[in-house]
Structures are given as structure tokens and as C-alpha cells.
Design an enzyme around this catalytic site. Structure first.
Site, PDB file in Angstrom:
ATOM      1  N   TRP A  10       0.820  -1.222   0.000  1.00  0.00           N
ATOM      2  CA  TRP A  10       0.000   0.000   0.000  1.00  0.00           C
ATOM      3  C   TRP A  10       0.855   1.274   0.000  1.00  0.00           C
ATOM      4  O   TRP A  10       0.337   2.359  -0.210  1.00  0.00           O
ATOM      5  CB  TRP A  10      -0.924   0.027   1.230  1.00  0.00           C
ATOM      6  N   LYS A  11       2.125   1.126   0.283  1.00  0.00           N
ATOM      7  CA  LYS A  11       3.030   2.284   0.382  1.00  0.00           C
ATOM      8  C   LYS A  11       2.444   3.322   1.351  1.00  0.00           C
ATOM      9  O   LYS A  11       1.803   2.944   2.327  1.00  0.00           O
ATOM     10  CB  LYS A  11       3.319   2.869  -1.005  1.00  0.00           C
ATOM     11  N   GLY A 176       5.196   1.831 -10.889  1.00  0.00           N
ATOM     12  CA  GLY A 176       4.350   3.020 -10.871  1.00  0.00           C
ATOM     13  C   GLY A 176       4.358   3.790 -12.176  1.00  0.00           C
ATOM     14  O   GLY A 176       3.859   4.912 -12.255  1.00  0.00           O
ATOM     15  N   SER A 216       3.954  -2.275 -12.180  1.00  0.00           N
ATOM     16  CA  SER A 216       2.769  -2.061 -13.026  1.00  0.00           C
ATOM     17  C   SER A 216       2.044  -3.365 -13.369  1.00  0.00           C
ATOM     18  O   SER A 216       1.534  -3.523 -14.480  1.00  0.00           O
ATOM     19  CB  SER A 216       3.145  -1.293 -14.303  1.00  0.00           C
ATOM     20  N   GLY A 237       1.702  -2.646  -6.298  1.00  0.00           N
ATOM     21  CA  GLY A 237       1.596  -1.332  -5.680  1.00  0.00           C
ATOM     22  C   GLY A 237       0.238  -0.709  -5.970  1.00  0.00           C
ATOM     23  O   GLY A 237      -0.762  -0.995  -5.316  1.00  0.00           O
ATOM     24  N   GLY A 238       0.192   0.132  -7.009  1.00  0.00           N
ATOM     25  CA  GLY A 238      -1.017   0.898  -7.336  1.00  0.00           C
ATOM     26  C   GLY A 238      -2.293   0.063  -7.359  1.00  0.00           C
ATOM     27  O   GLY A 238      -3.315   0.456  -6.783  1.00  0.00           O
TER      28      GLY A 238
HETATM   29  P1  PGA Z   1       3.290  -0.658  -8.916  1.00  0.00           P
HETATM   30  O1  PGA Z   1       4.303  -0.845  -7.675  1.00  0.00           O
HETATM   31  O2  PGA Z   1       2.484  -1.939  -8.978  1.00  0.00           O
HETATM   32  O3  PGA Z   1       2.474   0.539  -8.578  1.00  0.00           O
HETATM   33  O4  PGA Z   1       4.127  -0.477 -10.129  1.00  0.00           O
HETATM   34  C1  PGA Z   1       4.938  -2.058  -7.400  1.00  0.00           C
HETATM   35  C2  PGA Z   1       5.798  -1.907  -6.169  1.00  0.00           C
HETATM   36  O5  PGA Z   1       6.378  -0.838  -5.977  1.00  0.00           O
HETATM   37  O6  PGA Z   1       5.914  -2.833  -5.353  1.00  0.00           O
END
Ligand code: PGA
Length: 253
Positions: A10-11, A176, A216, A237-238
């Protein structure tokens, strides 16, 4: 043992109530729609770990992870979080060496070797991130660069300890950015990493190691990525911030 794992990173996103809603939605959908042998790991910000843990109590295949931890076990380290604290709120996995931590907080391979030790010595599972920048890929030295990250931070481990580690290959140029590694690029790198692991720990352990892809990864490309023989799941991530997108990825095996 090699497992199918999808971990959501989730960052620095979601306030408490939003995080709780996201976690409960995921738990509900996973219980109804996901195969039993797929492992899901939610990695919320530290401050939400305890409340998310309560929501995961009855979820058989959804586990709690942290996004980082300190290499020391306790002491005067203002603002830091120890493995004991993580364990006390039910954390089982810890992401280490994410490229954002390497870049913005200057985490080196040497520091990460210490963090890996602390996490393993305390019975938690590291999700160890590695990956190259666009510059390194364009120079054609990406395989050596990423293999060196593994050598420097992991190869001091005994085979018994190493077996517990989950690896996440995340090309920085794909994180990202909306640019995903092609399935061929992901498979090629995962196979190279497995070969490198075999050179140190032998074929059996290398074959049993779980290697995730990150960068991504979305519902519309996860199936193709996970179909590769050496890709065992994803670090997301996203797309982990929306329950439906995340679970569609989890269902992509
Ligand atoms: P992302 O991030 O899926 O948004 O590219 C992946 C991550 O940083 O673990």
C-alpha cells in the site's frame, strides 16, 4: 516450498478507515473467489497494522506484512519500528529493500543483509526486493546487477535460513510507471535469478524459491505474467489500493 503469492504494497496511502475498508473488502472477496492454495499478503503502513490484523483473524489465506523494519531489535532509534513490535501485532512478512527505500532512504545491500538477518532470526519472512534502473537495463548489465543484489544481501545465509526468503524482482523502470516488463523480460530475469540461486544453494532450493514479479502489474496483464514458469506471483503497488483490481490479480494463476 515454492508458493503462489500476491502481496499488496500500500506504500504511504490510505487513512485508517480507508485502510480498514480496503482490507475487509479484500478478505471478503478472497474468501468467496480465490483458490485455497494462493497466499495473499497485505502490507499496509505501520500505523494500520494492528487494526488490519483484527480484520484478518478469520481469513485463512490472507496474511499481514510490513513494508520495512529496523535492523536493530530495540533501543534508541527514534521513529523506527522493530521486528518484535511487528510480531506483536501479527505481522508475518516484511518487505525489505524496496527500490523506493534503496533510493530515497539510501538503503544499501549491506544494510539490507542486516535487516534480512534480523527478520529471519525472529521468525518472520522477508520479501526481498531487487531490480535494476532503466539506465542499467539499457547498458545491458541488468542480470549481473540484480544477481549482485542477491549475492550481497542474501548469500551469507545458511540454506535453512535462505529457504524462508521470498524474492520480488521489480524493475525500477516498471514501478508506478504503467510500463510493465514484457512476459519474456520477466521470465528471462526470473530464470536468471533462479540460476544464480542454484549456483549458491543448489537446484532443489533454487527451484523451491518463490520469486514474485513487481512493476505495473494489473488485472489485465497478471495472467500472462503469472503464466511464466519462473514467475510465482506478484508484488503489487497501485493496483493493490482497489479491492476488485487486487483480487482480480490474485485470481490470475
Ligand atoms: P506498482 O508498484 O504496482 O504501482 O508499479 C509495485 C511496487 O512498488 O511494489
Amino acid at each position: 516450498m515454492r508458493k503462489n503469492i500476491v502481496a499488496g504494497n500500500w506504500k504511504m496511502n490510505k487513512a485508517l478507515e480507508e485502510g480498514n475498508s480496503l482490507a475487509s473488502e479484500i478478505v471478503n472477496i478472497v474468501a468467496n473467489e480465490v483458490k485455497d492454495d494462493t497466499i495473499v499478503v497485505l502490507n499496509p503502513p505501520y500505523i494500520h497494522l494492528s487494526s488490519v490484523q483484527h480484520l484478518l483473524k478469520d481469513a485463512k489465506q490472507v496474511f499481514l506484512g510490513a513494508q520495512n523494519c529496523n535492523e536493530n531489535t530495540s533501543g534508541a532509534y527514534t521513529g523506527e519500528i522493530s521486528v518484535d513490535m511487528l510480531k506483536s501485532v501479527g505481522v508475518e512478512y516484511v518487505i525489505l529493500g524496496h527500490s523506493e527505500r534503496r533510493e530515497y532512504y539510501k538503503e544499501s545491500n549491506e544494510l539490507l543483509a542486516k535487516k534480512v538477518n534480523t527478520v529471519l532470526d525472529n521468525g518472520l519472512i522477508p520479501i526481498f526486493c531487487c531490480g535494476e534502473s532503466l539506465k542499467i537495463r539499457e547498458a545491458g548489465t541488468h542480470v549481473d546487477f540484480v544477481c549482485n543484489q542477491l549475492t550481497d544481501s542474501l548469500f551469507h545465509l545458511s540454506p535453512e535460513k535462505f529457504e524462508k526468503v521470498v524474492i520480488a524482482y521489480e524493475p525500477i523502470w516498471a514501478i508506478g510507471t504503467g510500463v510493465t516488463a514484457s512476459t519474456d523480460q520477466a521470465q528471462e530475469m526470473h530464470a536468471e535469478l533462479r540460476k544464480h540461486l542454484a549456483s549458491k544453494y543448489g537446484d532443489t532450493i533454487a527451484d523451491e524459491t518463490t520469486i514474485l514479479y513487481g512493476g505495473s502489474c494489473k488485472p489485465d496483464n497478471a495472467k500472462e505474467l503469472f503464466a511464466n514458469p519462473d514467475v510465482d506471483g506478484g508484488l503489487i503497488g497501485g493496483a493493490s489500493l482497489k479491492s476488485r483490481d487486487f483480487v482480480e490479480i490474485v485470481k490470475s494463476f
